[in-house]
Design a protein around this motif. Structure first.
Motif, PDB file in Angstrom:
ATOM      1  N   VAL A  15     -18.006  -9.027  -0.945  1.00  0.00           N
ATOM      2  CA  VAL A  15     -17.123  -7.863  -1.065  1.00  0.00           C
ATOM      3  C   VAL A  15     -15.978  -8.211  -2.004  1.00  0.00           C
ATOM      4  O   VAL A  15     -15.364  -9.282  -1.873  1.00  0.00           O
ATOM      5  N   LEU A  16     -15.702  -7.431  -2.952  1.00  0.00           N
ATOM      6  CA  LEU A  16     -14.586  -7.609  -3.868  1.00  0.00           C
ATOM      7  C   LEU A  16     -13.381  -6.848  -3.332  1.00  0.00           C
ATOM      8  O   LEU A  16     -13.417  -5.610  -3.202  1.00  0.00           O
ATOM      9  N   ILE A  17     -12.318  -7.588  -3.000  1.00  0.00           N
ATOM     10  CA  ILE A  17     -11.102  -6.982  -2.453  1.00  0.00           C
ATOM     11  C   ILE A  17     -10.120  -6.787  -3.591  1.00  0.00           C
ATOM     12  O   ILE A  17      -9.616  -7.762  -4.168  1.00  0.00           O
ATOM     13  N   ARG A  18      -9.808  -5.594  -3.897  1.00  0.00           N
ATOM     14  CA  ARG A  18      -8.892  -5.262  -4.985  1.00  0.00           C
ATOM     15  C   ARG A  18      -7.534  -4.924  -4.383  1.00  0.00           C
ATOM     16  O   ARG A  18      -7.186  -3.759  -4.201  1.00  0.00           O
ATOM     17  N   ASP A  19      -6.796  -6.003  -4.057  1.00  0.00           N
ATOM     18  CA  ASP A  19      -5.451  -5.831  -3.505  1.00  0.00           C
ATOM     19  C   ASP A  19      -4.593  -6.996  -4.009  1.00  0.00           C
ATOM     20  O   ASP A  19      -4.893  -8.150  -3.725  1.00  0.00           O
ATOM     21  N   LEU A  47      -1.850 -13.999  -1.818  1.00  0.00           N
ATOM     22  CA  LEU A  47      -1.858 -14.829  -0.624  1.00  0.00           C
ATOM     23  C   LEU A  47      -3.072 -15.756  -0.597  1.00  0.00           C
ATOM     24  O   LEU A  47      -2.966 -16.954  -0.258  1.00  0.00           O
ATOM     25  N   HIS A  48      -4.221 -15.230  -0.969  1.00  0.00           N
ATOM     26  CA  HIS A  48      -5.453 -16.017  -0.963  1.00  0.00           C
ATOM     27  C   HIS A  48      -5.355 -17.201  -1.927  1.00  0.00           C
ATOM     28  O   HIS A  48      -5.605 -18.352  -1.539  1.00  0.00           O
ATOM     29  N   TYR A  49      -4.995 -16.955  -3.160  1.00  0.00           N
ATOM     30  CA  TYR A  49      -4.926 -18.029  -4.146  1.00  0.00           C
ATOM     31  C   TYR A  49      -3.758 -18.981  -3.890  1.00  0.00           C
ATOM     32  O   TYR A  49      -3.825 -20.165  -4.243  1.00  0.00           O
ATOM     33  N   SER A  50      -2.703 -18.489  -3.283  1.00  0.00           N
ATOM     34  CA  SER A  50      -1.590 -19.375  -2.920  1.00  0.00           C
ATOM     35  C   SER A  50      -2.016 -20.379  -1.851  1.00  0.00           C
ATOM     36  O   SER A  50      -1.685 -21.568  -1.921  1.00  0.00           O
ATOM     37  N   LEU A  51      -2.775 -19.925  -0.863  1.00  0.00           N
ATOM     38  CA  LEU A  51      -3.260 -20.829   0.171  1.00  0.00           C
ATOM     39  C   LEU A  51      -4.238 -21.854  -0.402  1.00  0.00           C
ATOM     40  O   LEU A  51      -4.215 -23.043  -0.041  1.00  0.00           O
ATOM     41  N   LEU A  52      -5.120 -21.423  -1.328  1.00  0.00           N
ATOM     42  CA  LEU A  52      -6.029 -22.357  -1.970  1.00  0.00           C
ATOM     43  C   LEU A  52      -5.269 -23.419  -2.760  1.00  0.00           C
ATOM     44  O   LEU A  52      -5.601 -24.619  -2.701  1.00  0.00           O
ATOM     45  N   ALA A  53      -4.252 -23.014  -3.491  1.00  0.00           N
ATOM     46  CA  ALA A  53      -3.457 -23.964  -4.271  1.00  0.00           C
ATOM     47  C   ALA A  53      -2.718 -24.942  -3.360  1.00  0.00           C
ATOM     48  O   ALA A  53      -2.623 -26.141  -3.660  1.00  0.00           O
ATOM     49  N   ALA A  54      -2.190 -24.452  -2.246  1.00  0.00           N
ATOM     50  CA  ALA A  54      -1.479 -25.324  -1.310  1.00  0.00           C
ATOM     51  C   ALA A  54      -2.429 -26.368  -0.718  1.00  0.00           C
ATOM     52  O   ALA A  54      -2.072 -27.545  -0.567  1.00  0.00           O
ATOM     53  N   ILE A  55      -3.650 -25.958  -0.376  1.00  0.00           N
ATOM     54  CA  ILE A  55      -4.621 -26.906   0.178  1.00  0.00           C
ATOM     55  C   ILE A  55      -4.982 -27.972  -0.850  1.00  0.00           C
ATOM     56  O   ILE A  55      -5.048 -29.165  -0.550  1.00  0.00           O
TER      57      ILE A  55
END
Length: 226
Positions: A53-57, A63-71
């Motif tokens: 599913v592509l979420i366009r928000d 938030l998603h990419y920020s959490l990935l970068a933090a990990i």
């Protein structure tokens, strides 16, 4: 006429195919109900698959990419690069094992006496200047020479990070002519059995130095042999 005959043949063929198809369907249906009961074939042969599913928000994306970068920063930057958590460290405990080996022939033999280094190098006492059997001059008092191997020269046989090599031997033969219950009892030396001598060729013995390190927690032990 010919047209009527053709129509009749075609109709008969279609009827036969329809009848046979109905028989096969009824036969398969009976077999299915006998084996699987009332279960729907669509449910029996169903399978699972993933759905993307592509979420366009913009807010959820940030938030998603920020959490990935933090990990990634925590795992790679802090745990691996900064603290080096990918390896286990321990301060090793070091020790040195020392031992002696008497000289072998030919000169330059290895540490372990093996062929052709199996012949012990023996120099006669009359060729050693510190022995009384030698006629050569020596700056110190001469003494008789005795020949000892590495087991006799090294005392004690095992010592931690140290070694004692015997170069001069004093042998005192004593006798006890009284009872040890007497406080004044003492040993009496027998002068004729006393001995003072040099150990021959002790300067030519090979000193073997084997450093050894171990890490008790990690369970690693190593020395110069491995």
């Amino acid at each position: 006429g010919p047209g009527s005959t053709s129509t009749t043949s075609t109709s008969t063929s279609c009827l036969c195919r329809a009848t046979m198809g109905g028989c096969c369907s009824r036969c398969c249906g009976a077999c299915w109900r006998k084996v699987c009961g009332k279960r729907d074939p669509d449910d029996v042969f169903a399978y699972s698959t993933f759905k993307i599913v592509l979420i366009r928000d913009r807010y959820l994306g940030i938030l998603h990419y920020s959490l990935l970068a933090a990990i990634i920063i925590y795992v790679v930057g802090i745990q691996i690069v900064l603290f080096e958590q990918y390896r286990k460290e321990e301060s090793p405990v070091g020790e040195v094992r020392l031992s002696l080996r008497r000289p072998y022939l030919p000169p330059g033999c290895g540490d372990v006496p093996r062929p052709p280094c199996t012949q012990i190098k023996i120099v006669p006492a009359d060729q050693l200047p510190y022995c009384t059997a030698s006629s050569d001059s020596y700056p110190a008092p001469k003494l008789p020479c005795i020949y000892w191997d590495e087991s006799d020269v090294q005392y004690p046989p095992v010592e931690q990070s140290a070694i004692f090599a015997t170069s001069r031997v004093v042998q005192d033969h004593q006798l006890l002519n009284c009872q040890l219950t007497d406080p004044s009892c003492s040993y009496t030396s027998v002068a004729k059995d006393n001995l003072m001598a040099y150990v021959a060729q002790v300067m030519e013995f090979t000193l073997r130095v084997i450093p050894r390190a171990r890490a008790p927690t990690v369970g690693v032990v190593g020395d110069t042999t491995n």
